[in-house]
Design a protein around this motif. Structure first.
Motif, mmCIF file in Angstrom:
data_model
loop_
_atom_site.group_PDB
_atom_site.id
_atom_site.type_symbol
_atom_site.label_atom_id
_atom_site.label_comp_id
_atom_site.label_asym_id
_atom_site.label_seq_id
_atom_site.Cartn_x
_atom_site.Cartn_y
_atom_site.Cartn_z
ATOM 1 N N VAL A 66 20.575 58.286 28.529
ATOM 2 C CA VAL A 66 21.335 57.386 27.453
ATOM 3 C C VAL A 66 22.221 56.359 27.937
ATOM 4 N N ASN A 67 22.746 56.884 28.788
ATOM 5 C CA ASN A 67 23.878 55.998 29.492
ATOM 6 C C ASN A 67 23.223 54.708 30.138
ATOM 7 N N CYS A 68 22.259 55.148 31.015
ATOM 8 C CA CYS A 68 21.504 53.930 31.589
ATOM 9 C C CYS A 68 20.675 52.808 30.681
ATOM 10 N N VAL A 69 20.239 53.381 29.655
ATOM 11 C CA VAL A 69 19.578 52.432 28.612
ATOM 12 C C VAL A 69 20.668 51.814 28.024
ATOM 13 N N ALA A 70 21.601 52.631 27.462
ATOM 14 C CA ALA A 70 22.823 52.286 26.724
ATOM 15 C C ALA A 70 23.496 50.930 27.468
ATOM 16 N N ALA A 71 23.728 51.153 28.568
ATOM 17 C CA ALA A 71 24.425 50.022 29.373
ATOM 18 C C ALA A 71 23.569 48.648 29.575
ATOM 19 N N ALA A 72 22.098 48.874 29.902
ATOM 20 C CA ALA A 72 21.536 47.844 29.922
ATOM 21 C C ALA A 72 21.362 46.938 28.638
ATOM 22 N N ILE A 73 21.475 47.745 27.535
ATOM 23 C CA ILE A 73 21.524 47.096 25.953
ATOM 24 C C ILE A 73 22.820 46.409 25.783
ATOM 25 N N VAL A 74 24.009 47.111 26.260
ATOM 26 C CA VAL A 74 25.227 46.531 26.020
ATOM 27 C C VAL A 74 25.432 45.297 26.759
ATOM 28 N N ALA A 75 24.847 45.128 27.988
ATOM 29 C CA ALA A 75 25.005 44.156 28.869
ATOM 30 C C ALA A 75 24.818 42.685 28.177
ATOM 31 N N LYS A 76 23.479 42.817 27.437
ATOM 32 C CA LYS A 76 22.814 41.636 26.991
ATOM 33 C C LYS A 76 22.460 41.586 25.606
ATOM 34 N N HIS A 77 22.222 42.682 25.056
ATOM 35 C CA HIS A 77 21.617 42.704 23.639
ATOM 36 C C HIS A 77 22.310 43.689 22.687
ATOM 37 N N PRO A 78 23.689 43.390 22.431
ATOM 38 C CA PRO A 78 24.437 44.420 21.514
ATOM 39 C C PRO A 78 23.952 44.487 20.292
ATOM 40 N N ASP A 79 23.020 43.569 19.912
ATOM 41 C CA ASP A 79 22.379 43.455 18.321
ATOM 42 C C ASP A 79 21.362 44.662 18.556
ATOM 43 N N ALA A 80 20.659 44.630 19.620
ATOM 44 C CA ALA A 80 19.296 45.409 19.724
ATOM 45 C C ALA A 80 19.657 46.956 19.179
ATOM 46 N N VAL A 81 18.322 47.560 18.328
ATOM 47 C CA VAL A 81 18.516 48.707 17.887
ATOM 48 C C VAL A 81 18.040 49.717 18.881
ATOM 49 N N PHE A 82 18.993 50.737 18.727
ATOM 50 C CA PHE A 82 18.781 51.873 19.928
ATOM 51 C C PHE A 82 18.727 53.193 19.513
ATOM 52 N N GLY A 83 17.554 53.799 19.918
ATOM 53 C CA GLY A 83 17.324 55.136 19.492
ATOM 54 C C GLY A 83 17.597 56.134 20.627
ATOM 55 N N VAL A 84 17.626 57.354 20.258
ATOM 56 C CA VAL A 84 17.521 58.543 21.251
ATOM 57 C C VAL A 84 16.631 59.718 20.934
#
Length: 293
Positions: A66-84
């Motif tokens: 979760v951390n690995c994928v979330a960090a990549a999203i936060v870096a460039k795409h904070p509006d992307a939809v994130f599921g777990v």
């Protein structure tokens, strides 16, 4: 039909696990593509493409995944939809978000498309969704991983590493500088930083009621010895931890920690990295759009 790009932890990436995930998404009427998450994958580039297509980006694994994928999203795409998909061992983030712990239930949540803005924490540019710490816990994790590498069972490794770290018991001399300029000089076995407030008492200890307050919570045990740490644990079970002289907590948006070394081990959601001192912590309010029930 909604679509999801699933990053599956390589340690869980068996053909059976992949087939189970694909079946769960078919049942939820979600188009699904599964990619194995390992050191060779170009995660940022793949997330760039998925985000541009409006595809839900999903982490399938434990809190480290979760951390690995979330960090990549936060870096460039904070509006992307994130599921777990909580297919790890402990799944703290999923539990605190009140997500279903079955593949079928989690896939249905992702298919429904309901999101909630959730905070992250950051230290020296590194993201965490649960917590970060220095001192006792990173030392225990390093010992646990050494034992696992030589073939020990993960639970036995955890118990033995915890016991060894408790016997070694070392204090940190830290200077914590709060955003208002106040400086706290402390001698403590750990500095624990929560992304939002952790429950510290009773059977719910170690959980969070919310992840969107825009605050970090800093916990220390100044002057604690082995014996006083045991007493602190008992006080937590009896709902009296805040009465202990060895318990200290602060609610902040940002702060800095200096621990007397140029570089040191820091735990981020259960994984250990080496970061340069001082450690600059801050909250990142609402940077994850998490799919929720």
């Amino acid at each position: 039909m909604p679509a999801a790009l699933v990053f599956l932890n390589e340690r869980s990436g068996t053909a059976r696990a992949r087939a189970d995930i694909e079946q769960a998404f078919r049942d939820a009427e979600v188009e699904c593509q599964v990619r194995i998450l390992n050191r060779y994958i170009n995660l940022p580039a793949i997330i760039d493409y998925a985000a541009s297509c409006g595809t839900a980006i999903v982490a399938a694994g434990g809190d480290g995944t979760v951390n690995c994928v979330a960090a990549a999203i936060v870096a460039k795409h904070p509006d992307a939809v994130f599921g777990v998909l909580p297919v790890g061992t402990l799944n703290h983030f999923a539990k605190d978000m009140k997500l279903p712990l079955t593949l079928e239930g989690a896939a249905k949540v992702i298919g429904a498309g309901v999101t909630r803005a959730v905070d992250a924490g950051e230290v020296n540019g590194r993201i965490f969704v649960n917590n970060s710490s220095i001192g006792f816990y990173p030392g225990m994790v390093l010992q646990r991983e050494r034992l696992k590498k030589v073939g020990w069972n993960k639970w036995v490794s955890l118990l033995v590493a915890s016991f060894r770290q408790f016997l070694r018991f070392r204090h940190l001399k830290v200077r914590v500088t709060l955003a208002n300029g106040e400086k706290l000089m402390r001698t403590t076995p750990f500095v624990f930083v929560g992304n939002n407030e952790y429950t510290m008492e009773g059977v719910e200890a170690g959980t969070r009621e919310r992840l969107n307050s825009g605050r970090l919570y800093v916990y220390m045990a100044p002057g604690a010895t082995r014996l006083s740490l045991l007493r602190l644990t008992l006080a937590a079970l009896r709902h009296k931890v805040r009465e202990s002289p060895y318990f200290e907590a602060h609610c902040v948006e940002s702060f800095t920690v200096e621990h007397g070394r140029r570089r040191g081990h820091v735990a981020l959601d259960g994984e250990v990295v080496r970061l340069s001192s001082p450690l600059h912590y801050r909250t990142r309010p609402g940077v994850l759009q998490v799919l929720v029930p």
